[in-house]
Design a protein around this motif. Structure first.
Motif: not given
Length: 167
Positions: A88-91, A76-77, A98-99, A82-83
């Motif tokens: 990393d894209r989260w502000e 399940g890596l 939206k990321p 993906d998580a």
């Protein structure tokens, strides 16, 4: 095995022809062929014996289990990666769901009924908290204003009281 090319084999053949002679060369090649086939047969038997021993001891099962454990899809890596990419894209300061990156996956994601209900509940709770905080702030400001007025009245009354006792 020895990594010999055609030129090396040609040189060896010419040297063998000169040293052994044309008369004994076919017999030597026949003996060499028998020796090579015997060596290959022994190697094949040894390999089969080792595989049988591994099957009996359960090493083959352990090896396949180990291969399965190191397989990222079975662990399940992919979901973890993906998580991590989404994180990393989260502000943190952004108000949108939206990321940061332009991904089709994030754009096409729709809210389910449970998510919408949670969003509405959280928005209502946030509104109640804001209203309660605003009411407390107004009450505090009113209490401070009342205290300041009372203090100003007390300060104004002191000189008047001390002036009338002097006279």
């Amino acid at each position: 095995m020895f990594d010999l090319g055609w030129t090396e084999l040609l040189v060896i053949g010419i040297v063998a022809l000169i040293v052994i002679g044309p008369k004994d060369l076919p017999g030597m090649f026949h003996a060499l062929g028998k020796f090579t086939s015997k060596l290959r047969r022994m190697a094949r038997e040894f390999q089969n014996a080792m595989e049988d021993a591994a099957k009996e001891s359960g090493m083959k099962d352990a090896a396949s289990d180990l291969r399965d454990l190191t397989n990222p899809r079975k662990m399940g890596l992919d979901a973890v990666k993906d998580a991590a990419d989404k994180f990393d894209r989260w502000e943190p300061g952004a108000r949108s769901d939206k990321p940061k990156g332009d991904t089709a996956k994030a754009d096409t994601a729709e809210k389910g009924p449970a998510t919408e209900k949670l969003s509405e509940e959280r928005a209502e709770a946030a509104r109640k908290i804001r209203d309660a905080a605003a009411e407390k702030a107004r009450a505090r400001q009113a209490a401070e204003a009342e205290a300041a007025t009372a203090e100003a009245d007390a300060t104004a009354a002191k000189p008047a009281a001390s002036g009338s006792s002097d006279a």
